[in-house]
Structure formats: structure tokens, C-alpha cells
Design a protein around this motif. Structure first.
Motif, PDB file in Angstrom:
ATOM      1  N   GLU A 145       8.435 -22.350 -15.166  1.00 26.92           N
ATOM      2  CA  GLU A 145       7.815 -21.078 -14.802  1.00 26.92           C
ATOM      3  C   GLU A 145       8.384 -19.993 -15.697  1.00 26.92           C
ATOM      4  N   ASP A 163       6.629 -15.090  -6.185  1.00 26.60           N
ATOM      5  CA  ASP A 163       7.050 -16.489  -6.346  1.00 26.60           C
ATOM      6  C   ASP A 163       8.402 -16.638  -7.042  1.00 26.60           C
ATOM      7  N   ASN A 180      14.266 -19.982  -6.781  1.00 24.87           N
ATOM      8  CA  ASN A 180      12.990 -20.448  -6.220  1.00 24.87           C
ATOM      9  C   ASN A 180      13.174 -21.550  -5.191  1.00 24.87           C
TER      10      ASN A 180
END
Length: 141
Positions: free
Chosen positions: A46, A71, A90
């Protein structure tokens, strides 16, 4: 006494002519790219964009990112001897028994360099790419 108001008007006029003389823009913002990679799972890396004030530390960019990106989440722990360290990113946390941790790297032109200090001390450069890589370590026997 007439000279005092004239002097004040002159100073005020000079402030108006000076770029930024009456406005306080604050410190410049430095863009930082943050990537999250997990070497232990089959997840897609990510990537996020954040910023920190010029001369500010990486922790500021991470907090700003956490406030603006739904997120992206991270947690930290404070060690009394070594200071702040990243505990989870995360929702994935390092684990001493499994010998996993978050390695923090700086990437430039495909070359990765491990940060020598933690998020509370590291000052990122403009447009720097910071990589959080979930990895393992091996115990030395």
C-alpha cells in the motif's frame, strides 16, 4: 508627538511592502511518500502520500496520515531506554515469539537504507519514500 504616528505609519507601510510581512504562513510543508509492505503475507503493498512541516519528524507525517486516510493506522510503544517504536501498522503487529517486527527503510532509486533512528527522531527529506516492511529476524545463537 506628530513624529511618532508618522514613524508608525512608515513601519506599517514597510511591512506591507515586505513579502509576507503581515502574514504568518508558518513552516513549509514537506511531502513524504509512505509505503507499507508485508514480506510474510501475500498482500499488495500500500502506498500513501503525507507531509510533515519542514524540519519535522516522521511521527508527524504518520499522525497526519492516520488523521486523513481511513485505511492507515499505526500504534507505537515507548521504551524507557530507546524511546518510541512502531508496534503495529494497519492492524499487523510485531511479535517477539514469532520474531516479527516493522522495519523502517528509506528508498531511493531502488536502493533501501534502514533508518538509524526511530519515527520520533527521523527528519524526512522532501519527497522521500519511507517504507514500513513487516519482516522477521533471526536469533543469534
Amino acid at each position: 508627538m506628530a513624529l511618532r504616528p508618522a514613524a508608525l505609519l512608515s513601519v506599517g507601510f514597510l511591512l506591507l511592502l515586505t513579502p509576507g510581512g503581515l502574514s504568518h504562513k508558518g513552516p513549509a510543508s514537506v511531502p513524504v511518500r509512505v509505503s507499507v509492505e508485508n514480506d510474510l503475507s501475500n498482500t499488495t503493498p500500500e502506498s500513501y502520500l503525507s507531509s510533515v512541516v519542514e524540519g519535522g519528524v516522521l511521527l508527524g507525517a504518520l499522525r497526519r496520515l492516520q488523521e486523513t486516510e481511513m485505511d492507515f493506522k499505526f500504534t507505537m510503544k515507548e521504551d524507557p531506554n530507546f524511546g518510541l517504536f512502531v508496534e503495529s501498522v494497519n492492524g499487523v503487529a510485531g511479535n517477539e515469539q514469532e520474531q516479527t517486527y516493522w522495519e523502517i527503510l528509506s528508498e531511493s532509486s531502488g536502493e533501501y537504507t534502514r533508518l538509524e533512528v526511530g519515527v520520533g527522531c527521523y527528519t524526512p527529506a522532501a519527497n522521500e519514500h519511507i517504507v514500513f516492511r513487516f519482516s522477521t529476524w533471526t536469533s543469534e545463537q
